[in-house]
Design a protein around this motif. Structure first.
Motif, mmCIF file in Angstrom:
data_model
loop_
_atom_site.group_PDB
_atom_site.id
_atom_site.type_symbol
_atom_site.label_atom_id
_atom_site.label_comp_id
_atom_site.label_asym_id
_atom_site.label_seq_id
_atom_site.Cartn_x
_atom_site.Cartn_y
_atom_site.Cartn_z
ATOM 1 N N SER B 6 0.824 -1.210 0.000
ATOM 2 C CA SER B 6 0.000 0.000 0.000
ATOM 3 C C SER B 6 0.854 1.254 0.000
ATOM 4 C CB SER B 6 -0.895 0.026 1.238
ATOM 5 O OG SER B 6 -1.564 -1.208 1.397
ATOM 6 N N LEU B 7 1.960 1.166 0.708
ATOM 7 C CA LEU B 7 2.740 2.360 0.996
ATOM 8 C C LEU B 7 4.193 1.958 1.201
ATOM 9 C CD1 LEU B 7 2.485 5.444 2.087
ATOM 10 C CD2 LEU B 7 2.366 4.394 4.333
ATOM 11 N N SER B 42 0.892 10.435 -3.751
ATOM 12 C CA SER B 42 -0.057 9.444 -4.241
ATOM 13 C C SER B 42 0.391 8.970 -5.620
ATOM 14 C CB SER B 42 -1.447 10.080 -4.317
ATOM 15 O OG SER B 42 -2.343 9.194 -4.933
ATOM 16 N N THR B 46 0.756 2.454 -5.556
ATOM 17 C CA THR B 46 1.416 2.445 -4.246
ATOM 18 C C THR B 46 1.697 3.884 -3.823
ATOM 19 O OG1 THR B 46 2.478 0.309 -4.664
ATOM 20 C CG2 THR B 46 3.518 1.720 -3.042
ATOM 21 N N TRP B 47 1.482 4.165 -2.561
ATOM 22 C CA TRP B 47 1.819 5.497 -2.055
ATOM 23 C C TRP B 47 3.282 5.529 -1.620
ATOM 24 C CZ3 TRP B 47 -1.776 9.614 -0.391
ATOM 25 C CH2 TRP B 47 -3.070 9.417 -0.880
ATOM 26 N N ASN B 78 -1.979 -2.267 3.926
ATOM 27 C CA ASN B 78 -3.175 -1.763 4.584
ATOM 28 C C ASN B 78 -4.360 -2.680 4.378
ATOM 29 O OD1 ASN B 78 -1.493 0.549 4.908
ATOM 30 N ND2 ASN B 78 -3.330 1.816 5.110
ATOM 31 N N GLN B 131 -8.111 7.170 5.507
ATOM 32 C CA GLN B 131 -7.688 7.116 4.110
ATOM 33 C C GLN B 131 -7.620 5.646 3.686
ATOM 34 O OE1 GLN B 131 -7.003 9.853 2.260
ATOM 35 N NE2 GLN B 131 -6.465 8.691 0.463
ATOM 36 N N LEU B 133 -6.243 2.945 1.823
ATOM 37 C CA LEU B 133 -5.078 2.569 1.004
ATOM 38 C C LEU B 133 -5.131 1.082 0.657
ATOM 39 C CD1 LEU B 133 -2.075 4.377 2.786
ATOM 40 C CD2 LEU B 133 -3.595 5.258 1.026
#
Lengths: 134, 134
Positions: B6-7, B42, B46-47, B78, B131, B133
């Protein structure tokens, strides 16, 4: 530069164990690939690769994995042409990155180079003629 | 576990400089966010987050960023509920990961924990009520 991380590579000491962990353990979809010595998982949005830590360091151009506080993680940004590899590396350097490996023909058949962000994180910029990760 | 990162969080020493590099320099789209002390971009799929290296280490539960060969990079997965945070952490531990921070209410209002893969790479498993994600 398109806002995308194409691939995250984790340097590993035991490729077989790490591949089992992510594949059988976490259930991530392993990408069937004829080559050996690296594992790819095709995730949503971003690919995950597992690659021996020493090989990853050498691919960047480091003497070994202990040089330069190498984190053992690289991010990759893939583009559709060789010219774009040069363009993105130029853009990164103009923005303050350090060029650590000028764009060149890669042993795996693509064309790539590495930059280091102002904090020391390594990014590969790559053109891959076999697999579209853009 | 859904096959998704996700991140990606990069630990940084100079958040302002790093934010300028990725935002103005590379042109990545910065996510407007009321909080301070962290930057989000963003990206497609993927963040990317930039967070002070020491804070990132502390969030994992390390004494400081030099402990345990901390790479300065974390990946996050996430999920949509708190229960799934527990489930994914359980799955990772069953697969051979080390639980380094049991799931708990996070200071930022979510619920998260950390595991370390067999190679030492850190993953956060998180539920973020603000948020999505996932």
């Amino acid at each position: 530069m398109k806002p995308k991380i194409s691939l995250i590579t984790l340097g590993v000491n035991d490729l077989e164990r790490a591949t089992r962990f992510y594949g059988e353990g976490l259930g991530l979809p392993k990408y069937d690939f004829e080559g050996e010595g690296i594992a790819f998982f095709s995730l949503e949005g971003t690919w995950l690769a597992l690659y021996p830590r020493e090989e990853l360091a050498k691919d960047i151009g480091l003497a070994d994995a202990t040089q330069g506080s190498f984190s053992g993680v690289t991010l990759a940004h893939n583009v559709a042409t060789k010219a774009e590899v040069d363009d993105v590396l130029d853009q990164a350097v103009a923005a303050g990155a350090k060029l650590v490996k000028p764009a060149q023909e890669a042993f795996w058949g693509g064309y790539s180079g590495y930059f280091q962000d102002p904090e020391g994180h390594y990014w590969e910029v790559a053109y891959n003629p076999y697999q579209d990760l853009t």
